[in-house]
Write a protein that holds these residues in place. Structure first.
Motif, PDB file in Angstrom:
ATOM      1  N   THR A  89      28.188  14.626  -2.953  1.00 60.03           N
ATOM      2  CA  THR A  89      28.839  14.980  -4.218  1.00 60.03           C
ATOM      3  C   THR A  89      27.976  14.700  -5.437  1.00 60.03           C
ATOM      4  OG1 THR A  89      29.924  12.818  -4.345  1.00 60.03           O
ATOM      5  CG2 THR A  89      31.132  14.601  -3.258  1.00 60.03           C
ATOM      6  N   LEU A  90      26.795  14.118  -5.253  1.00 64.63           N
ATOM      7  CA  LEU A  90      25.929  13.768  -6.383  1.00 64.63           C
ATOM      8  C   LEU A  90      25.562  14.962  -7.262  1.00 64.63           C
ATOM      9  CD1 LEU A  90      24.691  11.215  -7.555  1.00 64.63           C
ATOM     10  CD2 LEU A  90      22.664  11.639  -6.180  1.00 64.63           C
ATOM     11  N   PRO A  91      25.243  16.137  -6.721  1.00 67.21           N
ATOM     12  CA  PRO A  91      24.939  17.272  -7.611  1.00 67.21           C
ATOM     13  C   PRO A  91      26.131  17.719  -8.452  1.00 67.21           C
ATOM     14  CG  PRO A  91      24.107  17.696  -5.394  1.00 67.21           C
ATOM     15  CD  PRO A  91      24.959  16.463  -5.313  1.00 67.21           C
ATOM     16  N   VAL A 130      29.548   6.285   5.868  1.00 63.90           N
ATOM     17  CA  VAL A 130      30.255   7.548   5.625  1.00 63.90           C
ATOM     18  C   VAL A 130      30.476   7.750   4.128  1.00 63.90           C
ATOM     19  CG1 VAL A 130      32.463   8.748   5.948  1.00 63.90           C
ATOM     20  CG2 VAL A 130      31.327   7.684   7.896  1.00 63.90           C
ATOM     21  N   MET A 131      30.894   6.694   3.445  1.00 68.64           N
ATOM     22  CA  MET A 131      31.123   6.797   2.002  1.00 68.64           C
ATOM     23  C   MET A 131      29.822   7.086   1.252  1.00 68.64           C
ATOM     24  SD  MET A 131      34.266   6.681   1.237  1.00 68.64           S
ATOM     25  CE  MET A 131      34.057   6.473  -0.515  1.00 68.64           C
ATOM     26  N   PHE A 132      28.731   6.456   1.661  1.00 69.32           N
ATOM     27  CA  PHE A 132      27.454   6.716   0.999  1.00 69.32           C
ATOM     28  C   PHE A 132      26.993   8.146   1.239  1.00 69.32           C
ATOM     29  CE2 PHE A 132      22.786   6.439   0.554  1.00 69.32           C
ATOM     30  CZ  PHE A 132      22.749   6.051  -0.773  1.00 69.32           C
ATOM     31  N   PHE A 133      27.208   8.659   2.447  1.00 68.65           N
ATOM     32  CA  PHE A 133      26.880  10.052   2.747  1.00 68.65           C
ATOM     33  C   PHE A 133      27.699  10.989   1.855  1.00 68.65           C
ATOM     34  CE2 PHE A 133      27.672  13.931   5.250  1.00 68.65           C
ATOM     35  CZ  PHE A 133      26.375  14.410   5.310  1.00 68.65           C
ATOM     36  N   VAL A 137      14.887   6.888 -17.776  1.00 63.96           N
ATOM     37  CA  VAL A 137      14.775   7.549 -16.480  1.00 63.96           C
ATOM     38  C   VAL A 137      15.855   8.617 -16.410  1.00 63.96           C
ATOM     39  CG1 VAL A 137      15.008   7.241 -13.979  1.00 63.96           C
ATOM     40  CG2 VAL A 137      13.857   5.499 -15.358  1.00 63.96           C
ATOM     41  N   MET A 138      15.471   9.816 -16.002  1.00 63.74           N
ATOM     42  CA  MET A 138      16.462  10.886 -15.879  1.00 63.74           C
ATOM     43  C   MET A 138      17.131  10.770 -14.513  1.00 63.74           C
ATOM     44  SD  MET A 138      14.665  14.144 -17.705  1.00 63.74           S
ATOM     45  CE  MET A 138      16.151  15.086 -17.587  1.00 63.74           C
ATOM     46  N   LEU A 139      18.349  10.279 -14.508  1.00 63.30           N
ATOM     47  CA  LEU A 139      19.128  10.156 -13.282  1.00 63.30           C
ATOM     48  C   LEU A 139      19.790  11.496 -12.979  1.00 63.30           C
ATOM     49  CD1 LEU A 139      20.697   6.663 -13.984  1.00 63.30           C
ATOM     50  CD2 LEU A 139      18.818   7.193 -12.442  1.00 63.30           C
ATOM     51  N   PRO A 140      20.213  11.714 -11.744  1.00 57.76           N
ATOM     52  CA  PRO A 140      20.846  12.999 -11.411  1.00 57.76           C
ATOM     53  C   PRO A 140      22.066  13.287 -12.285  1.00 57.76           C
ATOM     54  CG  PRO A 140      20.388  11.752  -9.419  1.00 57.76           C
ATOM     55  CD  PRO A 140      20.105  10.839 -10.573  1.00 57.76           C
ATOM     56  N   GLU A 141      22.025  14.428 -12.951  1.00 60.21           N
ATOM     57  CA  GLU A 141      23.171  14.834 -13.757  1.00 60.21           C
ATOM     58  C   GLU A 141      24.088  15.700 -12.917  1.00 60.21           C
ATOM     59  OE1 GLU A 141      20.273  18.238 -14.607  1.00 60.21           O
ATOM     60  OE2 GLU A 141      20.049  16.082 -14.763  1.00 60.21           O
ATOM     61  N   GLY A 142      25.324  15.756 -13.302  1.00 57.70           N
ATOM     62  CA  GLY A 142      26.297  16.536 -12.558  1.00 57.70           C
ATOM     63  C   GLY A 142      26.761  17.738 -13.332  1.00 57.70           C
ATOM     64  N   VAL A 143      27.604  18.509 -12.687  1.00 53.84           N
ATOM     65  CA  VAL A 143      28.192  19.674 -13.337  1.00 53.84           C
ATOM     66  C   VAL A 143      29.232  19.225 -14.362  1.00 53.84           C
ATOM     67  CG1 VAL A 143      29.561  21.759 -12.923  1.00 53.84           C
ATOM     68  CG2 VAL A 143      27.780  21.096 -11.307  1.00 53.84           C
ATOM     69  N   GLY A 158      28.672   7.464  -9.058  1.00 53.97           N
ATOM     70  CA  GLY A 158      28.446   6.054  -8.784  1.00 53.97           C
ATOM     71  C   GLY A 158      29.695   5.222  -8.997  1.00 53.97           C
ATOM     72  N   ILE A 159      30.386   5.463 -10.095  1.00 54.21           N
ATOM     73  CA  ILE A 159      31.635   4.739 -10.373  1.00 54.21           C
ATOM     74  C   ILE A 159      32.664   5.054  -9.291  1.00 54.21           C
ATOM     75  CG2 ILE A 159      33.599   4.581 -11.967  1.00 54.21           C
ATOM     76  CD1 ILE A 159      31.562   4.929 -14.263  1.00 54.21           C
ATOM     77  N   SER A 160      32.774   6.316  -8.930  1.00 49.65           N
ATOM     78  CA  SER A 160      33.730   6.707  -7.888  1.00 49.65           C
ATOM     79  C   SER A 160      33.384   6.078  -6.545  1.00 49.65           C
ATOM     80  CB  SER A 160      33.761   8.233  -7.729  1.00 49.65           C
ATOM     81  OG  SER A 160      34.090   8.849  -8.935  1.00 49.65           O
ATOM     82  N   PHE A 161      32.108   6.092  -6.186  1.00 51.30           N
ATOM     83  CA  PHE A 161      31.663   5.512  -4.920  1.00 51.30           C
ATOM     84  C   PHE A 161      31.988   4.027  -4.855  1.00 51.30           C
ATOM     85  CE2 PHE A 161      28.088   3.190  -2.887  1.00 51.30           C
ATOM     86  CZ  PHE A 161      28.392   3.487  -1.575  1.00 51.30           C
TER      87      PHE A 161
END
Length: 167
Positions: A101-103, A93-96, A154-160, A111-114
């Protein structure tokens, strides 16, 4: 004929998966210019994984057959199922939620929050534990993020909230 335990069957299945994955690395296209082959890293990782699965197989064979014993701590019914499998269900559930919330949060903050929230949910809410969870989360995810972002480019997913790739 001796009966094998469940771990032996799982180890054999994992070794079969490793074999299929190693076989699949031979279909990776080879570039025409002189660089490290693209199949090198997958093969290195799969070799280590195969070694660990083989060790698991040996240990499971040494352990002998399973004894069919009912778990006295498990309650019957759906509620008993949820209580017994609480931690794995919580991890999924947490990974889902992390993926959802990744975008918005991006890889670093998400990642830190997870990691922090999952460690806290599984490990406890005492102040000393919260500090340890925070340090581990920031150091582990921060180091991996830095390695991929700056070392491997490597370009990791960036957030808002935080976008490290904006100039």
């Amino acid at each position: 004929m001796t009966r094998l335990n469940r771990d032996t069957y799982v180890a054999i299945l994992l070794l079969l998966f490793c074999g299929v994955f190693i076989w699949a690395t031979f279909d990776i296209r080879q570039p025409d210019y002189g660089v490290l082959m693209p199949s090198t890293w997958p093969r290195v990782i799969l070799s280590a994984l195969t070694l660990l699965c083989f060790i698991f197989l040996i240990q499971s064979i040494k352990a002998g057959p399973d004894e069919e014993v009912a778990d006295p701590s498990r309650e019957p019914g759906f509620v008993g199922f949820l209580k017994y499998w609480r931690n794995p269900i919580l991890c999924f559930v947490m990974f889902f939620l992390f993926l959802l919330t990744l975008p918005i949060l991006g890889m670093l903050i998400g990642g830190i929050s997870f990691v922090f929230l999952l460690m806290t949910l599984l490990g406890g809410w005492q102040p000393k534990q919260l500090l340890i969870h925070a340090v581990i989360s920031v150091c582990a995810v921060g180091a991996m993020w830095s390695l991929f972002t700056f070392g491997l480019e490597v370009m990791l997913p960036e957030g808002v909230i935080y976008n490290p790739y904006m100039n």
